[in-house]
Design an enzyme around this catalytic site. Structure first.
Site, PDB file in Angstrom:
ATOM      1  N   HIS A 117       0.841  -1.001  -0.077  1.00 38.76           N
ATOM      2  CA  HIS A 117      -0.147   0.028  -0.005  1.00 38.76           C
ATOM      3  C   HIS A 117       1.052   1.137  -0.069  1.00 38.76           C
ATOM      4  O   HIS A 117       0.376   2.145  -0.327  1.00 38.76           O
ATOM      5  CB  HIS A 117      -1.103  -0.077   1.141  1.00 38.76           C
ATOM      6  CG  HIS A 117      -0.466   0.240   2.625  1.00 38.76           C
ATOM      7  ND1 HIS A 117      -0.213  -0.888   3.286  1.00 38.76           N
ATOM      8  CD2 HIS A 117       0.029   1.232   3.115  1.00 38.76           C
ATOM      9  CE1 HIS A 117       0.149  -0.358   4.633  1.00 38.76           C
ATOM     10  NE2 HIS A 117       0.110   1.053   4.346  1.00 38.76           N
ATOM     11  N   ASP A 148       0.244  -7.585   1.215  1.00 40.80           N
ATOM     12  CA  ASP A 148       0.472  -6.036   1.410  1.00 40.80           C
ATOM     13  C   ASP A 148       2.143  -6.180   1.697  1.00 40.80           C
ATOM     14  O   ASP A 148       2.639  -5.472   2.286  1.00 40.80           O
ATOM     15  CB  ASP A 148       0.209  -5.641   2.875  1.00 40.80           C
ATOM     16  CG  ASP A 148       0.042  -4.202   2.936  1.00 40.80           C
ATOM     17  OD1 ASP A 148       0.240  -3.678   1.787  1.00 40.80           O
ATOM     18  OD2 ASP A 148      -0.159  -3.650   4.007  1.00 40.80           O
ATOM     19  N   SER A 227       4.358   2.341   7.785  1.00 43.46           N
ATOM     20  CA  SER A 227       4.221   1.354   7.144  1.00 43.46           C
ATOM     21  C   SER A 227       5.337   0.987   6.221  1.00 43.46           C
ATOM     22  O   SER A 227       5.909   1.593   5.489  1.00 43.46           O
ATOM     23  CB  SER A 227       2.912   1.796   6.272  1.00 43.46           C
ATOM     24  OG  SER A 227       1.857   1.757   6.746  1.00 43.46           O
TER      25      SER A 227
END
Length: 373
Positions: A117, A148, A227
Site C-alpha cells: 500500500h 501487502d 508502514s
C-alpha cells in the site's frame, strides 16, 4: 653657624630613596597577596564567563557512567544503532501526489522490502532516503496486494541488509522496536512488546484489494509513515513488517497511535519477497475450502460452505457442513481467521485441523497448497 662641640642635626631629603621600615616590610607581602588573589579571581571569572559557565557549580562530581547508560550492543540503544543504517524512507510519486512510507534493506544488492500500500498507484518509479540523509532512485520489482508486501530495488554500493529473525519463535511479552519514518520523521525508533500473536487481519481501502494476514500485535508506537518499516526483536533481528494500526477516530480523520499496531510476520514476508524476486509474483497459500460466518453455537467454529474438489481440504477428508474448530491449535471464530491463518504458512506445509462433524470431534492433517492463479 654651628656651635662648637655639637653635631649638626641630620636632614632627610624627602626625594631621596629611603630604607624600608619593618612596618613597610610586613605590608608588602600582604598587599601582594591581595593583588594576586584579586587578579586571579578576575581572570578566573573572565574565563568562566567566556566558557559559558556561571559562578555556581551545577551537579555533583563526575562519577562512573551507570551500566544502563553505556549503550551496550544488546541494549535497545545498541540495537537501534545497529539496525537504523538498514532502514529507509520510501517515496513514490503518483497522480495523487507523493506517498511516503518506510522500508528496509533485504539484500546486499539493493532489494528493499516495504508494504504494497506504500507503492500502490505509483508510476513504477520510487526513491529512497537512507539513514544518513542521502537519496537514490528505486524501481518497483513486484507487488503482492493481498499480503501487502512489495519489493523495490536500489543501486548503491555498501548496503547493509538487515538480519532476519524467526516470527514463529515470538512469544507474547517479547520486547520489540518499530523503526521507520512516521509522519515524515525519519529514523524514528519506538519500543514496546509483542501484545498478541496470530491476530487475524482483513484490511484494505474500499474498492481496493483485501489484505489478509495473521499479524503480530504490538504496543510500540506506530503511525502513518511507519508502514513497511521493520519490527525488530531484542537482538535486532527483523521479525515483522509494520503494516496497519487501529485508532479511535471519526470517519475522515487521520488515525493515530493508541497502542494497537500490527505487523506482517517476517516468515510470511520473506517467502513472498523471495517469490517476487524470483518470479515477479507471489504464491498464495490455500486450504481449498470456504467458510460461512460463525456457527453461533457452543464451541464456536466455522462451518464449511464449500470444499474444492481435489483440493487440500477435500484430500484430507473434510466435507461441506463440517465445522472447523482449530488449525494448529488456533481457535477459529471468524471467516477471516481461516483465510489469514492459512496464508501464514508456506505452500506444502502440513497443518492439523480439528473439526466437528455432527456431534463428533475429529482431527485431520491437511497439506496446504499454492493457489493455481
Amino acid at each position: 653657624m654651628v656651635a662648637p662641640g655639637t653635631e649638626p642635626e641630620p636632614v632627610t631629603d624627602p626625594d631621596a630613596p629611603g630604607r624600608p621600615t619593618l612596618r613597610h616590610l610586613l605590608l608588602i607581602p600582604v598587599i601582594t597577596a591581595l593583588l594576586a588573589g584579586t587578579l586571579g579571581g578576575a581572570l578566573g571569572y573572565a574565563f568562566a564567563v567566556r566558557g559559558g559557565a556561571g559562578a555556581t557549580v551545577l551537579g555533583g562530581a563526575p562519577a562512573e557512567v551507570p551500566a544502563l547508560a553505556q549503550r551496550k550492543p544488546e541494549s535497545l540503544a545498541g540495537v537501534a544503532e545497529r539496525v537504523l543504517p538498514s532502514v529507509v524512507t520510501v517515496r513514490v510519486s503518483s497522480l495523487g501526489g507523493t506517498s511516503e512510507g518506510s522500508g528496509f534493506i533485504a539484500t546486499a544488492d539493493g532489494h528493499v522490502i516495504t508494504n504494497d500500500h506504500v507503492v500502490a498507484g505509483g508510476s513504477g518509479k520510487a526513491s529512497v532516503v537512507f539513514n544518513d540523509g542521502s537519496t537514490a532512485p528505486a524501481t518497483i520489482v513486484g507487488q503482492d496486494p493481498e499480503s501487502d508486501i512489495a519489493v523495490i530495488k536500489v543501486s548503491r554500493p555498501g548496503l547493509r541488509p538487515v538480519e532476519f529473525g524467526d516470527s514463529d519463535a515470538l512469544a507474547v511479552g517479547d520486547p520489540v522496536l518499530a523503526i521507520g519514518s512516521p509522519l515524515s520523521l525519519a529514523n524514528t525508533v519506538t519500543a514496546g512488546i509483542v501484545s498478541a500473536l496470530d491476530r487475524t487481519m482483513q484490511a484494505g481501502e474500499p474498492g481496493g484489494p483485501v489484505r489478509y494476514y495473521a499479524a503480530i500485535q504490538t504496543d510500540a508506537a506506530v503511525n502513518h509513515g511507519n508502514s513497511g518499516g521493520p519490527l525488530v526483536d531484542g537482538a535486532g533481528r527483523v521479525v515483522g513488517v509494520n503494516s496497519t494500526i487501529k485508532s479511535l477516530v471519526a470517519e475522515g480523520q487521520e488515525a493515530g497511535n493508541i497502542g494497537l499496531a500490527f505487523a506482517i510476520p517476517i516468515n510470511q514476508a520473506k517467502r513472498v519477497t523471495q517469490d517476487i524476486i524470483g518470479t515477479g509474483k507471489a504464491r498464495r497459500t490455500v486450504i481449498g475450502a470456504r467458510a460461512d460466518g460463525p456457527t453461533g453455537v457452543a464451541g464456536g467454529g466455522l462451518r464449511l460452505a464449500e470444499v474444492e474438489p481435489s483440493g487440500p481440504a477435500d484430500g484430507a477428508g473434510l466435507k461441506v457442513g463440517d465445522v472447523i474448530l482449530k488449525i494448529n491449535g488456533r481457535p477459529m471464530t471468524e471467516p477471516t481467521d481461516l483465510t489469514a491463518l492459512v496464508r501464514k504458512f508456506a505452500p506444502g506445509s502440513v497443518v492439523t485441523v480439528e473439526y466437528r462433524r455432527g456431534s463428533a470431534r475429529q482431527n485431520t492433517s491437511v497439506t496446504l497448497a499454492a493457489d493455481a492463479k
